[in-house]
Design an enzyme around this catalytic site. Structure first.
Site, PDB file in Angstrom:
ATOM      1  N   ASP A   1      30.564  45.719  30.670  1.00 17.83           N
ATOM      2  CA  ASP A   1      30.861  46.934  29.921  1.00 17.83           C
ATOM      3  C   ASP A   1      30.422  46.828  28.463  1.00 17.83           C
ATOM      4  OD1 ASP A   1      32.011  47.853  32.207  1.00 17.83           O
ATOM      5  OD2 ASP A   1      33.993  48.219  31.345  1.00 17.83           O
TER       6      ASP A   1
ATOM      7  N   ASP B   1      32.047  51.489  41.379  1.00 15.60           N
ATOM      8  CA  ASP B   1      32.391  50.300  40.605  1.00 15.60           C
ATOM      9  C   ASP B   1      32.540  49.053  41.486  1.00 15.60           C
ATOM     10  OD1 ASP B   1      32.986  48.918  38.221  1.00 15.60           O
ATOM     11  OD2 ASP B   1      34.281  50.533  37.505  1.00 15.60           O
TER      12      ASP B   1
ATOM     13  N   TRP C   1      27.857  45.648  37.452  1.00 18.85           N
ATOM     14  CA  TRP C   1      27.979  44.846  36.232  1.00 18.85           C
ATOM     15  C   TRP C   1      26.854  43.824  36.046  1.00 18.85           C
ATOM     16  CZ3 TRP C   1      33.315  42.865  38.168  1.00 18.85           C
ATOM     17  CH2 TRP C   1      34.176  43.935  38.416  1.00 18.85           C
ATOM     18  N   GLY C   2      25.816  43.881  36.877  1.00 20.86           N
ATOM     19  CA  GLY C   2      24.732  42.927  36.754  1.00 20.86           C
ATOM     20  C   GLY C   2      25.048  41.540  37.255  1.00 20.86           C
TER      21      GLY C   2
ATOM     22  N   LYS D   1      29.669  57.451  40.708  1.00 20.27           N
ATOM     23  CA  LYS D   1      29.645  56.138  40.055  1.00 20.27           C
ATOM     24  C   LYS D   1      30.519  55.218  40.892  1.00 20.27           C
ATOM     25  CE  LYS D   1      31.176  53.606  35.938  1.00 20.27           C
ATOM     26  NZ  LYS D   1      31.785  53.716  34.589  1.00 20.27           N
TER      27      LYS D   1
ATOM     28  N   ASP E   1      25.115  40.154  40.281  1.00 17.66           N
ATOM     29  CA  ASP E   1      24.203  39.577  41.269  1.00 17.66           C
ATOM     30  C   ASP E   1      22.784  40.115  41.085  1.00 17.66           C
ATOM     31  OD1 ASP E   1      24.106  37.704  43.428  1.00 17.66           O
ATOM     32  OD2 ASP E   1      23.760  39.364  44.810  1.00 17.66           O
TER      33      ASP E   1
ATOM     34  N   ASP F   1      35.477  59.643  35.411  1.00 21.03           N
ATOM     35  CA  ASP F   1      35.566  58.217  35.703  1.00 21.03           C
ATOM     36  C   ASP F   1      36.909  57.914  36.383  1.00 21.03           C
ATOM     37  OD1 ASP F   1      35.440  55.120  35.119  1.00 21.03           O
ATOM     38  OD2 ASP F   1      33.503  55.898  34.447  1.00 21.03           O
ATOM     39  N   ASP F   2      37.385  56.693  36.270  1.00 23.04           N
ATOM     40  CA  ASP F   2      38.589  56.231  36.953  1.00 23.04           C
ATOM     41  C   ASP F   2      39.825  57.055  36.557  1.00 23.04           C
ATOM     42  OD1 ASP F   2      40.184  54.660  38.574  1.00 23.04           O
ATOM     43  OD2 ASP F   2      39.638  52.765  37.605  1.00 23.04           O
TER      44      ASP F   2
ATOM     45  N   ARG G   1      23.863  49.186  37.145  1.00 25.15           N
ATOM     46  CA  ARG G   1      24.275  48.537  35.913  1.00 25.15           C
ATOM     47  C   ARG G   1      23.712  47.123  35.863  1.00 25.15           C
ATOM     48  NH1 ARG G   1      29.194  49.976  33.560  1.00 25.15           N
ATOM     49  NH2 ARG G   1      29.284  47.880  32.696  1.00 25.15           N
TER      50      ARG G   1
END
Length: 447
Positions: free
Chosen positions: A248, A193, A227-228, A191, A230, A115-116, A244
């Site tokens: 989170d 973001d 993050w859902g 992934k 839109d 990840d990040d 997603r």
């Protein structure tokens, strides 16, 4: 998404929404896609007229991405939930080793996703991303080679913004260069973001990376982490392999709120993901975020519920704990072959909540069709006390006279051969029992 980047994004007011950005779309789409519930008609195998409505897949396949990946939900491990920014190449190598030694890889957990925080804080003089020399001194290509030698796949992280959530360089306007770099390293999964996104519509920001990945000639799983915000279930099927649907997840039963960022409890996350069930299927999956099983914030029963519902919802099964140091209870949950098989069932229909009762609907029945004309049924007790939960055949889309055999997936044994009209069981507080129902007509047809 991370709190730091999201907070800044929340406060950042942008007027770039009207900017004129045009992209050439070069992705291949699936042709005619057969209905997922073909053969599950009224009267067959005890199904009622309502079955296809209860488990509607009417929105699946409208513009499904067809890159040959994600025929079932992805399985593997991701570094963020446990390690956050405290990662290095030793952790990644030891995690790959542990996936093999614990037997998790053999069960399907094959993606090792960084990840990040893997990259330096700035690009090099040629504008390229570079691994942090202190934490990844051997480089990502060497790490990919190590992971591939074990039969596993390596995933990496970037952001459809100017910066990642931890303020490392993002890939917005660098899609082609970054995709080619990832391909040259042997990356198998990205992934992507949503932090520091300059206010640009996600429908404009995410497709360019899809096209860039496709143009490399290397097949890479494309995981959108929008993050859902839109409603990506409405449009992301033609862009990525998963998207997603929520903010989170947090390793807790209760929801935490910090400024304009939300950390969602496991139960809230499940509820938010549930509304998009009809859009998921082979090639593209709703993603309610990674698993928290084993991280210590929930009880054994709550983690069993977490794993059961994620499997039933056909969510990605991405382990988020330290697999080098798992308890026996964590291993027991994550290695349940029969529940994993529900998640990886080739029919690929997302299960959903079909009935609830009790205070605030805390006694719940979740269910979904499986291949072989079977049904997975979960009895989930979100109340504070043990209770009996009953699944009626009307909620499952079955004729009241239909007889089913019942297999308990946590006990891993058949417990009833002829349940008719309804089935109930006593469930501890915050626990979830999960079963497979097989209509007796299926058995008769196989004799």
């Amino acid at each position: 998404m991370r709190l730091m980047g999201k907070k800044i994004t929340c406060y950042f007011v942008s007027f770039l929404l009207g900017s004129s950005l045009s992209w050439v779309l070069k992705v291949a789409f699936a042709g005619s896609i057969a209905p997922l519930l073909e053969g599950y008609e009224e009267g067959s195998y005890g199904y009622s007229r309502s079955f296809n409505n209860v488990f509607s897949t009417s929105n699946y396949g409208i513009f499904q991405l067809n890159n040959g990946l994600a025929r079932t939900p992805q399985m593997g491990w991701n570094s963020w939930n446990f390690f956050a920014c405290n990662i290095n190449e030793t952790v990644i190598k030891e995690t790959a080793d542990a996936l093999i030694s614990t037997g998790l890889a053999e069960l399907g957990y094959v993606y090792v996703n960084i990840d990040d925080c893997w990259s330096s804080t700035k690009r090099d003089s040629k504008g390229q991303l570079i691994p942090d020399p202190k934490t990844f001194p051997s480089g990502i290509k060497a790490l990919a080679d190590y992971v591939h030698e074990k039969g596993l796949k390596l995933g990496i992280y970037s952001d459809a913004g100017a910066f990642t959530c931890e303020v490392r360089p993002g890939s917005l306007f660098h899609e082609k260069d970054d995709a080619e770099l990832f391909a040259s390293w042997g990356i198998d999964y990205l992934k992507y973001d949503n932090c520091f996104n300059l206010g640009i519509n996600p429908k404009e920001r995410y497709p360019p990376m899809r096209d860039a990945l496709n143009s490399t000639g290397r097949t890479m799983f494309y995981s959108l982490c929008e993050w859902g915000v839109d409603d990506p279930a409405l449009w992301a099927g033609k862009v990525g392999n998963s998207w997603r649907t929520t903010d989170d997840i947090n390793d807790s039963w209760a929801r935490l709120i910090e400024l304009c960022s939300l950390l969602l409890s496991m139960t809230t996350t499940a509820d938010l993901n549930d509304k998009w069930a009809s859009y998921a299927g082979p090639g593209g999956w709703n993603d309610p975020d990674m698993l928290e099983v084993g991280n210590g914030g929930m009880t054994y029963h709550e983690y069993r519920a977490h794993f059961s519902i994620w499997a039933l919802m056909k969510a990605p099964l991405l382990i988020g704990c330290d697999v080098r140091n798992m308890t026996a209870e964590t291993i027991e949950i994550l290695t349940n072959k029969e529940i994993i098989a529900v998640n990886q069932d080739p029919l690929g229909i997302q299960g959903r909540k079909v009935y609830s009762t009790g205070t605030d609907g805390c006694l719940q029945v979740w269910a979904g069709p499986l291949s072989g004309h079977r049904i997975v049924v979960a009895l989930w007790n979100r109340c504070s006390k043990a209770a009996t939960i009953t699944a009626g055949w009307d909620a499952l889309g079955l004729e009241s006279s239909t007889s089913v055999s019942v297999r308990d997936l946590w006990q891993r044994k058949d417990i009833m051969g002829d349940a008719v009209a309804s089935f109930g069981a006593r469930v501890d507080a915050h626990d979830c029992l999960i079963f497979i129902f097989t209509p007796q007509s299926v058995y008769r047809s196989e004799i």
